[in-house]
Design a protein around this motif. Sequence first.
Motif, short mmCIF file in Angstrom:
data_model
loop_
_atom_site.label_atom_id
_atom_site.label_comp_id
_atom_site.label_asym_id
_atom_site.label_seq_id
_atom_site.Cartn_x
_atom_site.Cartn_y
_atom_site.Cartn_z
N ASP A 58 -0.75 2.22 -5.21
CA ASP A 58 -1.45 3.01 -4.18
C ASP A 58 -1.89 2.13 -3.02
OD1 ASP A 58 -2.68 5.47 -3.20
OD2 ASP A 58 -4.58 4.48 -3.61
N GLN A 59 -2.31 0.90 -3.33
CA GLN A 59 -2.72 -0.04 -2.28
C GLN A 59 -1.53 -0.40 -1.40
OE1 GLN A 59 -3.69 -0.07 -5.43
NE2 GLN A 59 -5.91 0.00 -5.31
N GLU B 294 -5.14 -7.42 -8.90
CA GLU B 294 -3.97 -7.21 -8.03
C GLU B 294 -4.24 -6.20 -6.92
OE1 GLU B 294 -3.98 -6.93 -11.36
OE2 GLU B 294 -3.00 -8.81 -11.91
N GLN B 295 -5.04 -5.17 -7.25
CA GLN B 295 -5.30 -4.15 -6.23
C GLN B 295 -6.07 -4.78 -5.07
OE1 GLN B 295 -7.21 -0.82 -8.21
NE2 GLN B 295 -5.90 -1.07 -9.98
N ASP B 296 -7.08 -5.57 -5.42
CA ASP B 296 -7.87 -6.27 -4.40
C ASP B 296 -6.97 -7.22 -3.60
OD1 ASP B 296 -10.27 -7.08 -3.07
OD2 ASP B 296 -10.37 -8.84 -4.36
N SER C 180 -4.83 -5.16 -1.01
CA SER C 180 -5.62 -4.62 0.11
C SER C 180 -6.19 -5.75 0.98
CB SER C 180 -6.76 -3.74 -0.40
OG SER C 180 -6.26 -2.71 -1.22
N THR C 181 -6.55 -6.87 0.36
CA THR C 181 -7.04 -8.02 1.14
C THR C 181 -5.92 -8.52 2.06
OG1 THR C 181 -8.51 -8.63 -0.68
CG2 THR C 181 -8.10 -10.31 0.98
N ASN D 133 -0.78 2.93 0.71
CA ASN D 133 -1.73 3.36 1.73
C ASN D 133 -2.25 2.25 2.64
OD1 ASN D 133 -1.93 6.25 1.39
ND2 ASN D 133 -2.75 5.80 -0.63
N ASN D 134 -2.32 1.02 2.13
CA ASN D 134 -2.85 -0.08 2.95
C ASN D 134 -1.76 -0.87 3.65
OD1 ASN D 134 -5.52 -0.95 0.60
ND2 ASN D 134 -5.34 0.71 2.03
N ALA E 287 -3.65 -6.77 3.37
CA ALA E 287 -3.56 -5.83 4.49
C ALA E 287 -4.58 -6.21 5.57
CB ALA E 287 -3.80 -4.40 4.01
N GLY E 288 -5.80 -6.52 5.15
CA GLY E 288 -6.84 -6.91 6.11
C GLY E 288 -6.46 -8.18 6.86
N LEU E 289 -5.91 -9.14 6.14
CA LEU E 289 -5.45 -10.39 6.77
C LEU E 289 -4.37 -10.10 7.81
CD1 LEU E 289 -5.39 -12.55 3.52
CD2 LEU E 289 -6.57 -13.26 5.62
#
Lengths: 273, 312
Positions: free
Chosen positions: B90-91, B58-60, B63-64, B94-95, B66-68
């Motif tokens: 936290d992701q 889930e963390q990945d 954050s992924t 912060n992301n 967010a990048g998208l």
Amino acid sequence: MLNDIELQNFKNIAHNVRQSIIEMVYNAKSGHPGGSLSITDILTVLYFKEMNIASPDDENRDRLVLSKGHCSTALYAILAEKGFIPKEDLKTFRKIDSYLQGHPDMNKIPGVDMTTGSLGQGLSVSNGMAIAGKLDKKDYRVYCILGDGEIEEGQIWESAMTSAHYKLDNLCVIVDNNNLQIDGKIEEVMNSIPIDKKFESFGFNTIVINGHDYNQILDAFEIAKQTKGKPTAIIAKTIKGKGISYMENKVEWHGKAPNDDEYKLAIQDLMNI
Amino acid sequence: MDINNKKATRQSYGEALVELGKINENIVVLDADLAEATKTKLFKEEFPDRFFDMGIAEQDMISTSAGLATCGKIPFATSFAVFATGRAYDQIRNNICYPNLNVKICGTHAGITVGEDGATHQMLEDINIMRGLPNMIVMSPSDDIQTKWAVKEASKIKGPVYIRVARLATPIIYDEKTEFEVGKAVMFGEGKDATIFATGTMVAEALKAKEELEKENIFVRVVDFHTIKPIDKEIIIKCAKETKKLISIEEHNIIGGLGTAISEVLVENYPKNLVRMGMKDCFGKSGNAIKLLEYFKLTSKDIIKIVSQFSD
């Protein structure tokens, strides 16, 4: 191979960046010089040769995620060299009225592609950018700089799986392998060695280089670009505090500012390189 | 409301994503190995190239997303509410929230009506932790129609949105023509004896209670908070002024959820007692969803009991 003029040009830029790092940390009386100095040469090659970034707003630009966001001084210094932010603004780093936050903030600072600071998350973000590039059939590349202590975060390995699973050959990871983290040597605090074998087993093309040798850095990026169907991880062997005699390989300079005497000594050291 | 015409809001979420995918090619959907349960598989079947299974990570996933989003995509990151928000807090902070990125997070299987899986899977704190994040909008739709609206509306908002949906099939409350507005709660009736502020699965329970109470000449109004942040201050103050008693009900811990959000408005604007119904700072347990609602006193009967006590 770089010719003498290019080599000298890189040395000059890296020298300016290192000087800016020292000045920023000295002025702010805080910051992270050690790891900033260890990634300086890599950032120099990225921003002045490798990355395609005519403008920080260009949708087709190459992206960089400084996952080890505490090394913001190196990023801000290189962005200033590049002309994306005014050099005189570096003096304001970490001050209350400044846009130059302690850790990179994409909404405040031109040229910062992602807000970072909480460790272990930048590779996931880079994957997202790389996936978007593939979806949109754009040929930009994504660079992600990780710390060798940072890879102790479990999410790094979740995201490493993702990079390989989605065959993100437009992604290049650089591990700043300076062997030190806040509490000491990485093998003593939490051993992440062998880093190259780990990334390799996760499905990366891995290359180990001297992270202060411009030719090796450039060659590694070239191999990364030619590698299809899988992501590349460059394990860059570096020296924490590189360029400042009393900071080199000294863990106490991870997150500390020099005093007046130390500042003078640092500037002298840089003159001598 | 026909109490026999039911649909789970997670199903509505999946259906809404497909509709959205047809009109907006920037919509991408991410899931963490729960596509069957969260119903994102409906999107996956229709748009396989825009669906990304991130595995049990889930963390990945967050954050992924967010990048998208930095590249113009509108990601809907989906998992059970407990993992989507708790595991990846936290992701999200912060992301997504700090950089104010255009990511939608959907937590399905919120509350105790997850049922048999028990306490580890019954998220009772998600409204609390999502509400506390700057830039985050929190939506908690009550039925099929409202969920479909919420998903569509979330895609138009440029910034982080959390959508909370449920596993259990619950009555369809609204007709398709109903119009909603983010941050504007929906009021049913104008009864002056009490106001029942409700969200999510509890809205149907509140409406059942309203109907029953009318038979005994007790007139309550029900307010459906499909948006918990920003909270509709005006309607809270209006109801506090116009009705004798106030109750809030949610399938969430009474600490930090809808009841708390309403209390914050009351205490600053029109101090008045509020009875907070919900999970009383405890974890859930395994069992049939309906039986769990009875066990934890989250049914129309429990609402009726409390309202009747007022009249005594």
